[in-house]
Design an enzyme around this catalytic site. Structure first.
Site, PDB file in Angstrom:
ATOM      1  N   ARG A 140       0.826  -1.213   0.000  1.00  0.00           N
ATOM      2  CA  ARG A 140       0.000   0.000   0.000  1.00  0.00           C
ATOM      3  C   ARG A 140       0.859   1.262   0.000  1.00  0.00           C
ATOM      4  O   ARG A 140       0.533   2.248  -0.675  1.00  0.00           O
ATOM      5  CB  ARG A 140      -0.932  -0.012   1.211  1.00  0.00           C
ATOM      6  CG  ARG A 140      -1.926  -1.167   1.181  1.00  0.00           C
ATOM      7  CD  ARG A 140      -2.808  -1.194   2.405  1.00  0.00           C
ATOM      8  NE  ARG A 140      -3.784  -0.098   2.385  1.00  0.00           N
ATOM      9  CZ  ARG A 140      -4.693   0.093   3.337  1.00  0.00           C
ATOM     10  NH1 ARG A 140      -4.741  -0.709   4.393  1.00  0.00           N
ATOM     11  NH2 ARG A 140      -5.556   1.084   3.250  1.00  0.00           N
ATOM     12  N   ILE A 186      -5.843   6.966   5.221  1.00  0.00           N
ATOM     13  CA  ILE A 186      -4.476   6.919   5.740  1.00  0.00           C
ATOM     14  C   ILE A 186      -3.450   7.156   4.633  1.00  0.00           C
ATOM     15  O   ILE A 186      -2.264   6.946   4.828  1.00  0.00           O
ATOM     16  CB  ILE A 186      -4.201   5.569   6.437  1.00  0.00           C
ATOM     17  CG1 ILE A 186      -4.376   4.389   5.468  1.00  0.00           C
ATOM     18  CG2 ILE A 186      -5.114   5.392   7.647  1.00  0.00           C
ATOM     19  CD1 ILE A 186      -3.990   3.030   6.069  1.00  0.00           C
ATOM     20  N   HIS A 208      -7.544   7.906  11.575  1.00  0.00           N
ATOM     21  CA  HIS A 208      -7.077   6.526  11.499  1.00  0.00           C
ATOM     22  C   HIS A 208      -5.568   6.427  11.293  1.00  0.00           C
ATOM     23  O   HIS A 208      -5.060   5.334  11.057  1.00  0.00           O
ATOM     24  CB  HIS A 208      -7.814   5.766  10.392  1.00  0.00           C
ATOM     25  CG  HIS A 208      -9.245   5.502  10.699  1.00  0.00           C
ATOM     26  ND1 HIS A 208     -10.165   5.128   9.738  1.00  0.00           N
ATOM     27  CD2 HIS A 208      -9.934   5.568  11.863  1.00  0.00           C
ATOM     28  CE1 HIS A 208     -11.362   4.969  10.300  1.00  0.00           C
ATOM     29  NE2 HIS A 208     -11.234   5.234  11.584  1.00  0.00           N
ATOM     30  N   CYS A 229      17.063   1.011  21.050  1.00  0.00           N
ATOM     31  CA  CYS A 229      15.755   0.322  21.048  1.00  0.00           C
ATOM     32  C   CYS A 229      15.747  -0.892  20.115  1.00  0.00           C
ATOM     33  O   CYS A 229      15.764  -2.026  20.547  1.00  0.00           O
ATOM     34  CB  CYS A 229      14.645   1.296  20.666  1.00  0.00           C
ATOM     35  SG  CYS A 229      12.993   0.506  20.723  1.00  0.00           S
ATOM     36  N   GLY A 231     -17.481  10.781   0.123  1.00  0.00           N
ATOM     37  CA  GLY A 231     -16.906   9.475  -0.197  1.00  0.00           C
ATOM     38  C   GLY A 231     -16.812   8.525   0.966  1.00  0.00           C
ATOM     39  O   GLY A 231     -15.869   7.735   1.044  1.00  0.00           O
TER      40      GLY A 231
END
Length: 310
Positions: free
Chosen positions: A105, A142, A158, A212, A249
């Site tokens: 994506r 997103i 989101h 980390c 939409g």
């Protein structure tokens, strides 16, 4: 206390991302109105007087830029729809598969451009800001296409494909790397016959904060997760003051966003829906304009003859 104040404050503390409405009847809006108006001239009169415009957008606005929704017939990545992969449980079971999905994506979005609907919204915001009027975009998307189009006042409820969050230290960071890590290069093809890459977890995206090296996840809200309470408070504040609301939409079935516009309508504020087809909320709104958002929205948001341009 207004109806919106009551429901939205409960919303901030209890909101989760899902396809079903909250079970409490007190959180549902049961307002029904007459058949909505589809007269653009009538809408334009309301638009010309509005000082605080809230625009709620969903997957439909990005679909016209060629962004797949992964919902409905044919909405699959390999064998799965978004709700099969966009969950904490799916990430825990198979983080490699989920990262392949999101890598696909991300790479796809890097090639996509805002369409006329995105651009009309951004241009409207810029123009009205010079007149002392405000436009806020509250998006479920997103993909950052609103940001790419130039929208400044943007609430991404989101999250974003181009942010990561560390599962160890919690650090959130922008990330536009392509590929996001070497092991995902060339991976993520959506064809159903493609086998999972089964990338070892140590080779998946890792946190770069000093000391980390925790596993990163996409900084998006997955199904069943709680939405960010700070962002929802901002949404509440904007919807409290808006005097015109547009729903663009969106299917009005993903909660809690599906509650926003009906709550605004319940306090008497005009709501206009721009969508390919009617939704479960259509009859609660004053206006409904069917058709592609890239066709219907630009004339709706164009400069009104009463506007004074400095």
């Amino acid at each position: 206390m207004s109806l919106f104040q009551f429901t939205s404050r409960r919303l901030v503390s209890q909101a989760y991302c899902g396809l079903k409405p909250p079970s409490s009847k007190k959180q549902r809006i049961c307002l029904e109105m007459a058949r909505p108006n589809s007269n653009m001239a009538d809408f334009r009169e309301v638009f010309a007087k509005a000082k605080h415009i809230a625009i709620i957008t969903g997957a439909g606005v990005s679909a016209e830029s060629g962004v797949p929704t992964f919902r409905g017939a044919g909405g699959y990545w390999r064998k799965w729809q978004a709700q099969d992969l966009a969950t904490p449980e799916a990430f825990a079971r198979n983080s490699s598969r989920v990262w392949e999905f999101y890598h696909y994506r991300r790479e796809l979005m890097l090639s996509k451009q805002p369409n006329p609907a995105h651009i009309a919204i951004a241009e409207c915001e810029a123009r009205l800001s010079k007149q002392g009027r405000s436009v806020v975009v509250i998006t479920q998307n997103i993909d950052e296409l609103h940001r790419k189009a130039g929208t400044k006042h943007l609430l991404e409820i989101h999250g974003s494909l181009f942010k990561t969050r560390c599962t160890s230290c919690g650090n959130v960071a922008k990330n536009y790397k392509s590929p996001i890590c070497p092991a995902l290069a060339g991976k993520g093809a959506p064809d159903p016959e493609i086998e999972d890459a089964k990338i070892p977890v140590e080779n998946l995206p890792r946190c770069e904060e000093q000391g980390c090296n925790g596993l990163l996840r996409p900084h998006v809200v997955w199904f069943g997760e709680t939405l960010n309470s700070d962002i929802l408070t901002e949404v509440e504040n904007e919807l409290e003051i808006c005097d015109l609301c547009l729903v663009v939409g969106t299917s009005s079935v993903v909660y809690p966003a599906a509650m926003f516009a009906p709550q605004v309508s319940a306090r008497g504020v005009p709501v206009a829906e721009f969508n390919m087809q009617a939704t479960p909320a259509t009859n609660r709104f004053r206006f409904h304009f069917p058709g592609p958002c890239g066709t219907t929205l630009p004339p709706a948001l164009a400069r009104h003859e009463t506007e004074i341009i400095s």
